[in-house]
Scaffold this active site. Structure first.
Site, PDB file in Angstrom:
ATOM      1  N   GLU A 102       0.909  -0.955   0.213  1.00 21.45           N
ATOM      2  CA  GLU A 102      -0.313  -0.482   0.088  1.00 21.45           C
ATOM      3  C   GLU A 102       1.050   1.641  -0.684  1.00 21.45           C
ATOM      4  O   GLU A 102       1.738   1.511   0.890  1.00 21.45           O
ATOM      5  CB  GLU A 102      -1.458   0.057   1.562  1.00 21.45           C
ATOM      6  N   CYS A 131      -2.295   8.033   4.790  1.00 25.01           N
ATOM      7  CA  CYS A 131      -2.513   7.612   3.558  1.00 25.01           C
ATOM      8  C   CYS A 131      -3.487   8.293   2.301  1.00 25.01           C
ATOM      9  O   CYS A 131      -3.971   8.129   1.308  1.00 25.01           O
ATOM     10  CB  CYS A 131      -2.782   6.170   3.626  1.00 25.01           C
TER      11      CYS A 131
END
Lengths: 497, 497
Positions: A240, A277
């Site tokens: 990720e 994120c």
């Protein structure tokens, strides 16, 4: 603090991060660990949660000191980490992760009889986990990747994040205690601390490792993806990596409390020094007076915001470079700059306007409290800009009742770009649940077909095996006719309890 | 035959294989095709099956002529191809492929309320399919990869296999008729014919392609995997490549009709000139008199077997080279050679004994009717040989009731090596069902986490998207509270009708 952080290989502490010892111990532990019943494995996951919980005070103290994140946030992260383990325990206890399918024999079928065929998911093998710096608990040593790999039946070797070695070490000790008290082989879990990228590369190249979970930078993730692809036996990497999380404000959303909406945006943008994120890095706003009012209010809020200490000096330095690119890029205009906080690593929040979404400066993630605003004339005109974005973790839409038609028009484009679409909220909170997707098309992640948060994450570390005409006394328990574990099974394609 | 095979791009025939035209048409078709309801998509898949069925005579004639496979086998393959499409239609009609999950809002949760989060699977986008030479129907133009991609909601661009251009073309016309009569955009399905590997590489590199299905050689598959990984946006490649499908004969299995068992083995080995991915290329047999009897009977059967024409001269040539390696390799002894069949491409079956499984000659797949036998002293001694094998599609065990303990000891090792474990049968039949796994660890496939046969194959071409607090009038139908499609859904983790 009394404990000095160090590597924990197969239960024992050691000053050096011995990759081969950890992966061999994981390989040796695999047969026994994967043979645990759903009940045993669920009990173990809950024991890990309990051991972490028992250390809450020490963990919070260490994580706050190492991450500079507020105590309330870290306390919440302990709950998130243990809650996640317990949720996965629930899935495992039901045996849902086994995905059992049974196609019974049809001995009288013509022209050929049909064999008895049964399917279950089995774990891949030892998994390497690279924790994230920005969630020292929930996305780190015993975070989502570790919890889902253990739930799947995979031993785990964690590469501890150098930004929070003491927190990682304390968590690793908690996990190791749970391993020991469950009577599992110590190699079920190891924790390696060491500097540099070599340790991580060695771990991913190790032939005993069968899959990788990673949360971090695009460069770091892609390096692991490359290393995994170049192995003699390539393995999946769930990295990720990078996301600017577009927000689209539709016209109706500006008919209410514009200043409040703008302040909420800046709140999400600057939360935790923007170190998420899912930080909303790019916002599309209608042209016109209401949009102008939003910009004015957002600029004012950013101007009043002050920096807080970032996770590491390296992150603060990258943020400084990124905001410099944003403020000096072609077609970029600085709308507001906040004030720097105390110390050298607490840079000021920044809000910039971009003339168009085409600029490469716009697409680059700047990790931290930096927002870019783009004005649009019509939803129709906005669609190509959204379609041209790289893959993202999230897209957010702010809409009122009158925006439904425009929202429906956006949806197909957003679906192709992101893993999660949310309305009238902010992307920075990621709920741990069964329906959550924390993932998305490349480069948000290296593998869009899954999620790193939520119970679907368990499937990343499994693969199906079919058993054809296997005698009853040889068949694994999950597949037996008498269904001793009471599993929900798909029989000839239809689910049956 | 009147029709000259040619490319069919977006419904229209053309002499050149225009990759960009086909992929752009697929991209243009995607929005409409993926928006089909489960009922509409299922109807379409059934229409494809019906159109293929209506052409059975012409298809059988073309496929027999091009593949040299027997008419009965090809007729069976038509049924397998249409049955597969109809089975996938059933999955789609139930909406099982959508994998809907709902975590309802908890507005009163403390400390923070929980948002409403819903998840469904969406199709990845246009898919490139490379058909296999050895199943001109079931693994080719409208075979398992195409059927599962269409079921998932992905437009498909097929690269027709040059070994059966006429068969591929006829199937492509049938699919295109079904596309037209369903009112779908012509770009939902295209078929490209062309020579050389460049066409395939261009297709995989095309930015509009989002996933690849391939069945063929290891070299061909790995080249596509590399091309896909080197793209600006990497995409998944499901390549089914190489397998020698070990068979373990346990001692008890030799207490019965040894000669019959040996003949059945040779029957599976030589079936269809051995041109199956699941051909039993390697057989482990106990030392001793009963094993000797098996070898003698197998050698006799191979000696009496004659070659049949292979699919292509290239395959026959590769078989000649492979059997030469097997007969001349270190520690290799030829046990029997059959007779060549008529023509230049019908080489003789061959049976070889290898002194040990360590030889690289043993690990190399020889595509065709070539078997290698290895003798073993004890099941315990056999385990390391099995553990050292590369990943395989299948493993077969022949066992009697008294072998249960040995079989249970084998199972964990075999599970880590293969996608399907079968007892007391032969691996060459692959049932199309819900529980089938036709897959396995690298290099059997490039991605062990799935299957290319059976309904689980649909999931390869999907990814999850989460919808958070999306207003009811914007939410996709699959996710609505009133569940208009009557889907089975996972609510807070528990399945509910």
């Amino acid at each position: 603090m009394t404990d000095q952080p160090t590597s924990i290989v197969a239960g024992a502490e050691s000053a050096t991060a011995d990759v081969a010892a950890a992966t061999q111990a994981a390989e040796d532990a695999f047969a026994q660990y994967r043979a645990t019943t759903p009940q045993q494995r669920a009990d173990f996951l809950e024991a890990v949660a309990a051991e972490i919980e028992a250390d809450t005070d020490a963990l919070v103290e260490a994580a706050v000191a190492e991450s500079h994140l507020p105590q309330g946030r870290i306390t919440g992260e302990v709950g998130r980490t243990t809650g996640q383990l317990r949720m996965f325990a629930g899935v495992v206890r039901r045996g849902d992760h086994l995905g059992v399918r049974v196609d019974p024999a049809q001995p009288d079928r013509t022209p050929l009889p049909r064999a008895d065929i049964r399917q279950r998911m089995i774990p891949l093998g030892p998994v390497a986990v690279f924790g994230a710096s920005n969630f020292p608990l929930a996305f780190s040593t015993a975070g989502g990747d570790t919890a889902s790999a253990l739930a799947a039946g995979c031993p785990v070797v964690v590469k501890g994040h150098p930004a929070h070695p003491r927190t990682g070490y304390l968590v690793a000790k908690a996990v190791s205690r749970a391993v020991a008290s469950a009577g599992l082989p110590a190699g079920t879990f190891s924790f390696l601390l060491g500097d540099g990228i070599e340790l991580g590369q060695e771990l991913v190249r190790d032939p005993r490792i069968t899959a990788v979970g990673f949360t971090g930078s695009r460069g770091g993730g892609l390096a692991l993806v490359r290393a995994a692809a170049e192995r003699e036996v390539p393995i999946p990497v769930y990295a990720e990596m990078s996301s600017i999380n577009p927000v689209v404000v539709l016209p109706g959303a500006l008919e209410g409390d514009v200043a409040g909406l703008a302040q909420a945006y800046v709140g999400s943008l600057t939360l935790g020094s923007g170190q998420f994120c899912t930080n909303p890095g790019l916002l599309f706003l209608p042209r016109g007076a209401a949009g102008d009012a939003f910009v004015a209010a957002a600029a004012e809020a950013v101007g009043q915001a002050s920096g807080t200490q970032m996770l590491t000096s390296g992150i603060a330095q990258a943020y400084a470079e990124g905001t410099a690119r944003q403020s000096s890029g072609d077609g970029m205009t600085v709308l507001a700059t906040g004030s720097a906080g105390e110390g050298s690593d607490a840079p000021a929040p920044q809000l910039t306007e971009a003339a168009s979404a085409d600029s490469p400066v716009v697409a680059d993630e700047v990790f931290g409290p930096a927002g870019v605003v783009i004005r649009y004339d019509s939803v129709e005109g906005l669609l190509p800009s959204l379609a041209d974005l790289e893959g993202q973790l999230t897209a957010t839409v702010h809409a009122a009742a009158g925006d439904a038609e425009a929202a429906r028009a956006l949806l197909p484009t957003l679906e192709r770009k992101v893993g999660r679409i949310l309305f009238n909220g902010w992307p920075t909170g990621v709920e741990v649940g069964h329906a959550m997707v924390h993932g998305g098309p490349f480069p948000a992640t290296s593998d869009s077909r899954t999620t790193s948060v939520g119970s679907l994450a368990i499937e990343r570390f499994q693969r199906p095996v079919a058993y054809q005409d296997v005698p009853a006394d040889v068949l694994p328990e999950a597949l037996r006719d008498d269904n001793p574990w009471g599993l929900l099974r798909r029989v000839d394609g239809e689910l049956q309890a």
